[in-house]
Design a protein around this motif. Structure first.
Motif, PDB file in Angstrom:
ATOM      1  N   UNK A   1      44.788   5.632 -85.099  1.00  0.00           N
ATOM      2  CA  UNK A   1      44.209   6.803 -85.764  1.00  0.00           C
ATOM      3  C   UNK A   1      43.369   7.665 -84.831  1.00  0.00           C
ATOM      4  N   UNK A   2      42.864   7.073 -83.745  1.00  0.00           N
ATOM      5  CA  UNK A   2      42.001   7.813 -82.835  1.00  0.00           C
ATOM      6  C   UNK A   2      40.573   7.949 -83.326  1.00  0.00           C
ATOM      7  N   UNK A   3      40.242   7.301 -84.416  1.00  0.00           N
ATOM      8  CA  UNK A   3      38.886   7.397 -84.949  1.00  0.00           C
ATOM      9  C   UNK A   3      37.942   6.530 -84.123  1.00  0.00           C
ATOM     10  N   UNK A   4      36.718   7.004 -83.930  1.00  0.00           N
ATOM     11  CA  UNK A   4      35.746   6.306 -83.095  1.00  0.00           C
ATOM     12  C   UNK A   4      34.743   5.543 -83.948  1.00  0.00           C
ATOM     13  N   UNK A   5      34.374   4.357 -83.461  1.00  0.00           N
ATOM     14  CA  UNK A   5      33.399   3.492 -84.128  1.00  0.00           C
ATOM     15  C   UNK A   5      32.396   3.015 -83.089  1.00  0.00           C
ATOM     16  N   UNK A   6      31.156   2.862 -83.507  1.00  0.00           N
ATOM     17  CA  UNK A   6      30.087   2.405 -82.631  1.00  0.00           C
ATOM     18  C   UNK A   6      29.391   1.230 -83.303  1.00  0.00           C
ATOM     19  N   UNK A   7      29.086   0.184 -82.539  1.00  0.00           N
ATOM     20  CA  UNK A   7      28.316  -0.951 -83.052  1.00  0.00           C
ATOM     21  C   UNK A   7      26.942  -0.928 -82.403  1.00  0.00           C
ATOM     22  N   UNK A   8      25.914  -0.941 -83.236  1.00  0.00           N
ATOM     23  CA  UNK A   8      24.556  -0.934 -82.705  1.00  0.00           C
ATOM     24  C   UNK A   8      24.111  -2.342 -82.361  1.00  0.00           C
ATOM     25  N   UNK A   9      23.026  -2.434 -81.607  1.00  0.00           N
ATOM     26  CA  UNK A   9      22.558  -3.715 -81.072  1.00  0.00           C
ATOM     27  C   UNK A   9      21.095  -3.915 -81.449  1.00  0.00           C
ATOM     28  N   UNK A  10      20.844  -4.952 -82.279  1.00  0.00           N
ATOM     29  CA  UNK A  10      19.473  -5.284 -82.657  1.00  0.00           C
ATOM     30  C   UNK A  10      19.330  -6.788 -82.749  1.00  0.00           C
ATOM     31  N   UNK A  11      18.088  -7.277 -82.634  1.00  0.00           N
ATOM     32  CA  UNK A  11      17.835  -8.711 -82.642  1.00  0.00           C
ATOM     33  C   UNK A  11      18.337  -9.362 -83.928  1.00  0.00           C
ATOM     34  N   UNK A  12      18.052  -8.742 -85.066  1.00  0.00           N
ATOM     35  CA  UNK A  12      18.439  -9.336 -86.336  1.00  0.00           C
ATOM     36  C   UNK A  12      19.834  -8.972 -86.780  1.00  0.00           C
ATOM     37  N   UNK A  13      20.608  -8.341 -85.907  1.00  0.00           N
ATOM     38  CA  UNK A  13      21.946  -7.893 -86.279  1.00  0.00           C
ATOM     39  C   UNK A  13      21.978  -6.382 -86.400  1.00  0.00           C
ATOM     40  N   UNK A  14      23.093  -5.805 -86.042  1.00  0.00           N
ATOM     41  CA  UNK A  14      23.208  -4.351 -86.053  1.00  0.00           C
ATOM     42  C   UNK A  14      24.159  -3.875 -87.125  1.00  0.00           C
ATOM     43  N   UNK A  15      24.661  -2.668 -86.918  1.00  0.00           N
ATOM     44  CA  UNK A  15      25.583  -2.076 -87.871  1.00  0.00           C
ATOM     45  C   UNK A  15      26.816  -1.529 -87.172  1.00  0.00           C
ATOM     46  N   UNK A  16      27.914  -1.470 -87.917  1.00  0.00           N
ATOM     47  CA  UNK A  16      29.133  -0.833 -87.434  1.00  0.00           C
ATOM     48  C   UNK A  16      29.173   0.563 -88.038  1.00  0.00           C
ATOM     49  N   UNK A  17      29.293   1.569 -87.180  1.00  0.00           N
ATOM     50  CA  UNK A  17      29.237   2.965 -87.609  1.00  0.00           C
ATOM     51  C   UNK A  17      30.584   3.639 -87.385  1.00  0.00           C
ATOM     52  N   UNK A  18      31.000   4.415 -88.374  1.00  0.00           N
ATOM     53  CA  UNK A  18      32.278   5.125 -88.310  1.00  0.00           C
ATOM     54  C   UNK A  18      32.028   6.609 -88.077  1.00  0.00           C
ATOM     55  N   UNK A  19      32.736   7.160 -87.095  1.00  0.00           N
ATOM     56  CA  UNK A  19      32.618   8.576 -86.821  1.00  0.00           C
ATOM     57  C   UNK A  19      33.512   9.401 -87.731  1.00  0.00           C
TER      58      UNK A  19
END
Length: 364
Positions: A168-186
């Motif tokens: 699809x070419x869609x971009x996703x970013x995963x954040x980084x935190x001590x207690x766990x991060x989030x998956x973000x959809x562009x």
């Protein structure tokens, strides 16, 4: 990351190591599926590449992998062959990177570079993604890039993983935190002129890099000591199983091999080794058939701990996909049984890493 920048953030070295180790000891993911042991694939020999923070298999040049340093290096991306030799240095024209953390391949031979790091976790209200076409000729050259402005719907954060879906070419970013991060959809299509808002769609553990399988049906997210494999369907992840990456000095990169049958894990550091870890059974992407040769797990053999572990991991992945509630209960029970034996080893590892960091600061 440069030594000066590392020292300028007191305790930064200890926090990710302790957080990652605690995540493993506490069993926050499902039990690890034991596959064949990882093998050394190649060593990155270029003395300029001392902080390899991202890794992506080329879709244009077979046997070539793209990587880059963490911060303080300049706008450079390196093409490394299967023997670890740098075969091209690409300069991103007009780019002044702030904290480059990841690289990903997308459809049509496009490369995406994530300038998304934020070591102070909320300093930068806006970060960037750069896109350019993989060069047809592997030689030192400068290229023009498209720059995308990126913001998160819930505010600034540190992120070290960029995954562009190969279909699809869609971009996703995963954040980084001590207690766990989030998956973000562009957005479905990134805008070259406006701000691209990334929206949180899932919770994820501590993540230093991630990648989609070549067919887009699997997603892997890695941390320093562990990795998680997801089934990707209907634009969302479903946790299948946890994986055990090789122990590395500072494991910050991962990519699928071009055939989808294995993962390659990279690390920061001089002369860093890239390891190949094979996938098996349900871990394989949907379009990749398992090997015809029977494995100990497939034949029901219990004479090998590896075979038994692989069978358990495969069963856990299948169960998680079919009945999430039941799978989670079974996985938690199995995780609690396997937690204690590895705790002592993890304590030793953490102490060793912290001692190494302290020694470096003292030398500085």
């Amino acid at each position: 990351m440069s030594k000066d920048r590392w020292r300028s953030r007191p305790g930064r070295a200890a926090v990710p190591v302790l957080a990652a180790a605690c995540a493993v000891v506490l069993g926050t993911a499902v039990p690890a599926a034991a596959a064949d042991a990882p093998q050394r694939e190649f060593t990155i020999a270029d003395p300029r590449i001392t902080e390899s923070s991202g890794l992506a298999a080329s879709t244009v040049h077979p046997g070539v992998y793209w990587t880059h340093n963490d911060s303080d290096d300049g706008p450079y991306v390196y093409a490394v062959d299967a023997k670890g030799r740098t075969v091209a240095t690409v300069t991103l024209r007009g780019v002044k990177p702030r904290d480059v953390e990841a690289i990903s391949t997308g459809p049509g031979g496009q490369l995406y570079v994530a300038d998304t790091g934020d070591n102070l976790d909320g300093t930068w209200p806006e970060v960037w993604i750069y896109r350019f076409a993989e060069p047809k000729d592997l030689r030192d050259q400068s290229v023009d890039v498209v720059r995308y402005r990126v913001r998160y719907e819930d505010g600034p954060r540190d992120a070290e993983a960029l995954m562009v879906h190969p279909v699809t070419g869609r971009a996703y970013i995963a954040s980084k935190r001590q207690g766990g991060g989030g998956l973000y959809r562009g957005p479905e299509t990134l805008s070259e002129s406006g701000v691209n808002t990334f929206r949180r769609i899932a919770e994820v553990p501590w993540v230093t890099d991630g990648a989609f399988s070549p067919d887009g049906t699997r997603l892997v997210l890695r941390g320093y000591f562990s990795a998680s494999l997801y089934r990707w369907r209907d634009d969302a992840p479903t946790l299948m199983t946890s994986l055990s990456p090789p122990f590395q000095r500072q494991g910050e990169s991962v990519t699928f091999a071009p055939d989808g049958r294995s993962l390659l894990y990279g690390s920061e550091g001089k002369d860093s080794v890239v390891w190949r870890a094979p996938l098996e059974d349900d871990q394989l992407p949907d379009t990749v058939r398992p090997s015809a040769a029977p494995t100990p797990a497939a034949s029901g053999s219990t004479g090998s701990g590896v075979g038994a572990g692989a069978a358990a991991g495969t069963a856990a992945g299948a169960s998680a996909s079919a009945t999430p509630g039941t799978a989670e209960s079974e996985q938690d029970s199995a995780a609690s049984r396997g937690r204690a034996p590895g705790a002592l080893l993890l304590v030793v590892i953490v102490v060793s890493v912290l001692a190494l960091r302290k020694k470096r600061r003292n030398k500085g």
